[in-house]
Design a protein around this motif. Structure first.
Motif, PDB file in Angstrom:
ATOM      1  N   GLU A 167       0.853  -1.180   0.000  1.00 59.87           N
ATOM      2  CA  GLU A 167       0.000   0.000   0.000  1.00 59.87           C
ATOM      3  C   GLU A 167       0.894   1.236   0.000  1.00 59.87           C
ATOM      4  O   GLU A 167       1.995   1.218   0.553  1.00 59.87           O
ATOM      5  CB  GLU A 167      -0.906  -0.005   1.225  1.00 59.87           C
ATOM      6  CG  GLU A 167      -1.917  -1.137   1.201  1.00 59.87           C
ATOM      7  CD  GLU A 167      -2.713  -1.238   2.479  1.00 59.87           C
ATOM      8  OE1 GLU A 167      -3.947  -1.202   2.389  1.00 59.87           O
ATOM      9  OE2 GLU A 167      -2.096  -1.348   3.557  1.00 59.87           O
ATOM     10  N   GLU A 168       0.400   2.292  -0.612  1.00 57.77           N
ATOM     11  CA  GLU A 168       1.195   3.505  -0.780  1.00 57.77           C
ATOM     12  C   GLU A 168       1.755   4.025   0.548  1.00 57.77           C
ATOM     13  O   GLU A 168       2.894   4.477   0.617  1.00 57.77           O
ATOM     14  CB  GLU A 168       0.328   4.572  -1.453  1.00 57.77           C
ATOM     15  CG  GLU A 168       1.095   5.704  -2.053  1.00 57.77           C
ATOM     16  CD  GLU A 168       0.197   6.627  -2.854  1.00 57.77           C
ATOM     17  OE1 GLU A 168       0.560   6.917  -3.997  1.00 57.77           O
ATOM     18  OE2 GLU A 168      -0.855   7.049  -2.342  1.00 57.77           O
ATOM     19  N   ARG A 200      -3.100   1.697  -9.197  1.00 60.39           N
ATOM     20  CA  ARG A 200      -4.337   1.529  -8.437  1.00 60.39           C
ATOM     21  C   ARG A 200      -4.821   0.116  -8.714  1.00 60.39           C
ATOM     22  O   ARG A 200      -4.879  -0.304  -9.857  1.00 60.39           O
ATOM     23  CB  ARG A 200      -5.372   2.557  -8.854  1.00 60.39           C
ATOM     24  CG  ARG A 200      -4.920   3.988  -8.564  1.00 60.39           C
ATOM     25  CD  ARG A 200      -5.989   4.983  -8.890  1.00 60.39           C
ATOM     26  NE  ARG A 200      -7.136   4.838  -8.015  1.00 60.39           N
ATOM     27  CZ  ARG A 200      -7.324   5.527  -6.890  1.00 60.39           C
ATOM     28  NH1 ARG A 200      -6.425   6.402  -6.510  1.00 60.39           N
ATOM     29  NH2 ARG A 200      -8.397   5.347  -6.150  1.00 60.39           N
ATOM     30  N   SER A 225      -8.635  -5.511  -5.160  1.00 56.91           N
ATOM     31  CA  SER A 225      -8.383  -6.821  -4.575  1.00 56.91           C
ATOM     32  C   SER A 225      -9.322  -7.837  -5.218  1.00 56.91           C
ATOM     33  O   SER A 225     -10.391  -7.478  -5.722  1.00 56.91           O
ATOM     34  CB  SER A 225      -8.613  -6.782  -3.067  1.00 56.91           C
ATOM     35  OG  SER A 225      -9.991  -6.614  -2.797  1.00 56.91           O
ATOM     36  N   ASP A 264      -7.464   0.584  -4.536  1.00 55.96           N
ATOM     37  CA  ASP A 264      -6.507   1.007  -3.513  1.00 55.96           C
ATOM     38  C   ASP A 264      -5.271   1.573  -4.193  1.00 55.96           C
ATOM     39  O   ASP A 264      -4.825   1.059  -5.220  1.00 55.96           O
ATOM     40  CB  ASP A 264      -6.085  -0.196  -2.658  1.00 55.96           C
ATOM     41  CG  ASP A 264      -7.264  -0.830  -1.948  1.00 55.96           C
ATOM     42  OD1 ASP A 264      -8.051  -0.089  -1.350  1.00 55.96           O
ATOM     43  OD2 ASP A 264      -7.388  -2.069  -2.007  1.00 55.96           O
ATOM     44  N   LYS A 265      -4.694   2.627  -3.594  1.00 55.24           N
ATOM     45  CA  LYS A 265      -3.434   3.161  -4.100  1.00 55.24           C
ATOM     46  C   LYS A 265      -2.319   2.263  -3.591  1.00 55.24           C
ATOM     47  O   LYS A 265      -2.263   1.942  -2.404  1.00 55.24           O
ATOM     48  CB  LYS A 265      -3.214   4.587  -3.608  1.00 55.24           C
ATOM     49  CG  LYS A 265      -4.174   5.582  -4.201  1.00 55.24           C
ATOM     50  CD  LYS A 265      -3.881   6.973  -3.687  1.00 55.24           C
ATOM     51  CE  LYS A 265      -4.841   7.978  -4.288  1.00 55.24           C
ATOM     52  NZ  LYS A 265      -4.596   9.328  -3.770  1.00 55.24           N
ATOM     53  N   ALA A 266      -1.460   1.855  -4.510  1.00 50.72           N
ATOM     54  CA  ALA A 266      -0.390   0.942  -4.130  1.00 50.72           C
ATOM     55  C   ALA A 266       0.850   1.215  -4.974  1.00 50.72           C
ATOM     56  O   ALA A 266       0.814   2.008  -5.914  1.00 50.72           O
ATOM     57  CB  ALA A 266      -0.845  -0.501  -4.304  1.00 50.72           C
ATOM     58  N   GLU A 287       0.783  -5.616   8.123  1.00 55.13           N
ATOM     59  CA  GLU A 287       0.468  -4.833   6.924  1.00 55.13           C
ATOM     60  C   GLU A 287       0.164  -5.771   5.759  1.00 55.13           C
ATOM     61  O   GLU A 287       0.596  -6.920   5.744  1.00 55.13           O
ATOM     62  CB  GLU A 287       1.653  -3.932   6.544  1.00 55.13           C
ATOM     63  CG  GLU A 287       2.130  -3.006   7.640  1.00 55.13           C
ATOM     64  CD  GLU A 287       1.148  -1.910   7.993  1.00 55.13           C
ATOM     65  OE1 GLU A 287       0.198  -1.670   7.217  1.00 55.13           O
ATOM     66  OE2 GLU A 287       1.316  -1.294   9.052  1.00 55.13           O
ATOM     67  N   ARG A 288      -0.562  -5.232   4.764  1.00 58.11           N
ATOM     68  CA  ARG A 288      -0.832  -6.002   3.540  1.00 58.11           C
ATOM     69  C   ARG A 288       0.326  -5.838   2.579  1.00 58.11           C
ATOM     70  O   ARG A 288       0.770  -4.724   2.312  1.00 58.11           O
ATOM     71  CB  ARG A 288      -2.104  -5.482   2.866  1.00 58.11           C
ATOM     72  CG  ARG A 288      -3.352  -5.957   3.506  1.00 58.11           C
ATOM     73  CD  ARG A 288      -4.598  -5.434   2.860  1.00 58.11           C
ATOM     74  NE  ARG A 288      -4.480  -5.233   1.423  1.00 58.11           N
ATOM     75  CZ  ARG A 288      -5.438  -4.743   0.668  1.00 58.11           C
ATOM     76  NH1 ARG A 288      -6.581  -4.403   1.191  1.00 58.11           N
ATOM     77  NH2 ARG A 288      -5.264  -4.576  -0.626  1.00 58.11           N
ATOM     78  N   TRP A 289       0.812  -6.949   2.058  1.00 58.07           N
ATOM     79  CA  TRP A 289       1.844  -6.919   1.027  1.00 58.07           C
ATOM     80  C   TRP A 289       1.801  -8.230   0.258  1.00 58.07           C
ATOM     81  O   TRP A 289       1.306  -9.240   0.743  1.00 58.07           O
ATOM     82  CB  TRP A 289       3.241  -6.665   1.600  1.00 58.07           C
ATOM     83  CG  TRP A 289       3.650  -7.533   2.751  1.00 58.07           C
ATOM     84  CD1 TRP A 289       3.429  -7.284   4.078  1.00 58.07           C
ATOM     85  CD2 TRP A 289       4.338  -8.786   2.702  1.00 58.07           C
ATOM     86  NE1 TRP A 289       3.939  -8.300   4.844  1.00 58.07           N
ATOM     87  CE2 TRP A 289       4.507  -9.237   4.025  1.00 58.07           C
ATOM     88  CE3 TRP A 289       4.830  -9.570   1.670  1.00 58.07           C
ATOM     89  CZ2 TRP A 289       5.143 -10.429   4.338  1.00 58.07           C
ATOM     90  CZ3 TRP A 289       5.467 -10.764   1.981  1.00 58.07           C
ATOM     91  CH2 TRP A 289       5.618 -11.175   3.306  1.00 58.07           C
TER      92      TRP A 289
END
Length: 112
Positions: A12-13, A37, A40, A67-69, A95-97
């Motif tokens: 995520e950004e 962007r 999911s 989501d901005k990533a 965190e999401r990764w």
């Protein structure tokens, strides 16, 4: 010959700085960044066939729901990729990764 992989880390950004610090801890000195962007799979699978066939609706959904990533990419030896993953699990466990490792068959640099 040691196998190399294109190591791509999707974060995520808001977590770009943390991810770059982790890669630096693993000894990575060169990488590329690509902002994007993304939707999911959970959000994407809920779209109807009609929504997916209307390109304007697709753009609207991406603008409103995505989501901005950032993708952080580098080419590393397989052992280094494992080290990066271990550090990610340790330091970004809440965190999401996402990690993608793509085998590199050949690298050729043309210099002028």
């Amino acid at each position: 010959m040691t196998k190399r992989v294109l190591f791509e880390l999707f974060v995520e950004e808001k977590n770009v700085g943390k991810a770059i610090n982790i890669m630096t801890l693993a000894g990575i000195t060169g990488f590329f960044l690509h902002k994007y962007r993304g939707l999911s799979p959970d959000k994407f699978k809920n779209l109807s066939k009609e929504e997916l066939e209307d390109i304007e609706k697709v753009y609207e959904i991406i603008r409103d729901e995505s989501d901005k990533a950032v993708v952080i990419g580098t080419v590393v030896k397989e052992e280094k990729a494992k080290k990066i993953e271990e550090l990610l699990k340790e330091k970004m466990n809440n965190e999401r990764w996402t990690v993608m490792k793509i085998p590199i068959l050949k690298v050729k640099v043309h210099r002028v």
